[in-house]
Design a protein around this motif. Structure first.
Motif, mmCIF file in Angstrom:
data_model
loop_
_atom_site.group_PDB
_atom_site.id
_atom_site.type_symbol
_atom_site.label_atom_id
_atom_site.label_comp_id
_atom_site.label_asym_id
_atom_site.label_seq_id
_atom_site.Cartn_x
_atom_site.Cartn_y
_atom_site.Cartn_z
ATOM 1 N N GLY A 15 0.818 -1.214 0.000
ATOM 2 C CA GLY A 15 0.000 0.000 0.000
ATOM 3 C C GLY A 15 0.848 1.258 0.000
ATOM 4 N N VAL A 16 1.922 1.261 0.775
ATOM 5 C CA VAL A 16 2.834 2.413 0.813
ATOM 6 C C VAL A 16 3.497 2.597 -0.555
ATOM 7 C CG1 VAL A 16 5.006 3.251 1.800
ATOM 8 C CG2 VAL A 16 3.224 2.332 3.300
ATOM 9 N N ILE A 17 3.937 1.490 -1.147
ATOM 10 C CA ILE A 17 4.573 1.573 -2.476
ATOM 11 C C ILE A 17 3.575 2.091 -3.503
ATOM 12 C CG2 ILE A 17 5.577 0.208 -4.347
ATOM 13 C CD1 ILE A 17 6.824 -1.578 -2.112
ATOM 14 N N TYR A 18 2.333 1.573 -3.478
ATOM 15 C CA TYR A 18 1.299 2.071 -4.400
ATOM 16 C C TYR A 18 1.104 3.570 -4.211
ATOM 17 C CZ TYR A 18 -0.706 -2.141 -6.538
ATOM 18 O OH TYR A 18 -0.943 -3.244 -7.302
ATOM 19 N N SER A 19 1.071 4.013 -2.957
ATOM 20 C CA SER A 19 0.875 5.436 -2.680
ATOM 21 C C SER A 19 2.020 6.270 -3.247
ATOM 22 C CB SER A 19 0.758 5.652 -1.177
ATOM 23 O OG SER A 19 0.640 7.022 -0.881
#
Length: 94
Positions: A15-19
């Motif tokens: 999720g952090v990488i997607y963000s």
């Protein structure tokens, strides 16, 4: 319980990488499929690396870690025919 916490941690990391990449979840289909391919490839890094550290070449490490069947399933051709024969023999025996 440990596997659930690890799964949650991996999900948070993704999720952090997607963000950071400005991709919103659920991702567009192509992005999601590429992500799944990355997950499958990533699962094979540790087994192949272990085989290579043990002194095997990349091709041998790939075969010994059984990466192709895991990533691609049973591919058509000779191996699929062998699997059918094995299944038929097992069915006849029972």
């Amino acid at each position: 319980m440990k596997i659930y916490l690890l799964s949650l941690g991996a999900g948070v990391l993704v999720g952090v990488i997607y963000s950071l990449l400005n991709v919103r979840s659920p991702a567009p289909p192509l992005v999601a499929l590429v992500g799944l391919l990355g997950i499958l490839a990533g699962e094979q890094i540790a087994p192949v690396a272990k085989q290579m550290i043990a002194g095997h070449g990349l091709a041998a490490a790939w075969r010994q870690a059984k990466c192709a069947p895991h990533m691609f399933g049973m591919l058509p051709g000779r191996h699929a025919d062998e699997a059918k024969e094995t299944t038929n023999v097992a069915e006849k025996a029972s």
